[in-house]
Design a protein around this motif. Sequence first.
Motif, mmCIF file in Angstrom:
data_model
loop_
_atom_site.group_PDB
_atom_site.id
_atom_site.type_symbol
_atom_site.label_atom_id
_atom_site.label_comp_id
_atom_site.label_asym_id
_atom_site.label_seq_id
_atom_site.Cartn_x
_atom_site.Cartn_y
_atom_site.Cartn_z
ATOM 1 N N MET A 1 31.959 66.313 7.316
ATOM 2 C CA MET A 1 31.349 65.381 8.245
ATOM 3 C C MET A 1 31.915 63.995 7.946
ATOM 4 O O MET A 1 31.665 63.432 6.898
ATOM 5 C CB MET A 1 29.834 65.444 8.043
ATOM 6 N N ASN A 2 32.685 63.469 8.876
ATOM 7 C CA ASN A 2 33.279 62.155 8.676
ATOM 8 C C ASN A 2 32.611 61.112 9.579
ATOM 9 O O ASN A 2 31.688 61.423 10.340
ATOM 10 C CB ASN A 2 34.803 62.212 8.907
ATOM 11 N N ASP A 3 33.098 59.886 9.486
ATOM 12 C CA ASP A 3 32.543 58.768 10.255
ATOM 13 C C ASP A 3 32.542 59.077 11.752
ATOM 14 O O ASP A 3 31.544 58.835 12.439
ATOM 15 C CB ASP A 3 33.354 57.502 9.943
ATOM 16 N N ARG A 4 33.642 59.615 12.251
ATOM 17 C CA ARG A 4 33.751 59.892 13.688
ATOM 18 C C ARG A 4 32.707 60.927 14.134
ATOM 19 O O ARG A 4 32.088 60.776 15.180
ATOM 20 C CB ARG A 4 35.152 60.374 14.032
ATOM 21 N N ASP A 5 32.510 61.968 13.329
ATOM 22 C CA ASP A 5 31.510 62.993 13.659
ATOM 23 C C ASP A 5 30.112 62.376 13.723
ATOM 24 O O ASP A 5 29.343 62.640 14.653
ATOM 25 C CB ASP A 5 31.509 64.112 12.609
#
Length: 187
Positions: A1-5
């Motif tokens: 889970m990254n910033d964009r997600d």
Amino acid sequence: MNDRDIRTALRAHLESATLSGAIIRDELGLCLGDTRVDIAVIGHTLAGFEIKSDRDRLDRLPGQIDRYSQVLDFATLVCGPRHEAKASAMLPAWWGIWVADDRDGQITFQPIRGALRNPSPDPYTVAQLLWRDEAMAALRLRGLHRGLSSATRFRLWERMADTMSIDDIQRTVHAAIMARPDWQACS
């Protein structure tokens, strides 16, 4: 889970939960562009959401806390589980904290504490969200514009901070942003 997600899921969550007519902006510049809040919700108040995924570092957070605290009515940190404890210790008591969790590809948000109203926004820094013509119109409406026809925006913001209450400045800023024709409101 990254910033964009997290950003995509948070924006969808805010769009479904936000009152009609409010504006949701990504990367709203604060403090003359010195910093940008990841997602801002502008209506009768100005709420900001800062995202820190588990892949992010927290080294910029103290500066962001300082600048956001000068402007926002409400601030919430949305972080991955790894940052919850450390970020909690860093944040002022009025900031909210939500933990983002990825369950089988579906990101959900767990409120750890709700955001409270900012106890001490800075009038001058809040006024900086106004464009020059918006600041002049606000001063003119109140009869505070004399001698400022060729003044810089900095001088106009200064006059606002010196002569208007913080509540009046905030109402003026929120109304001006909502009236901008190129900013889209949620329907």
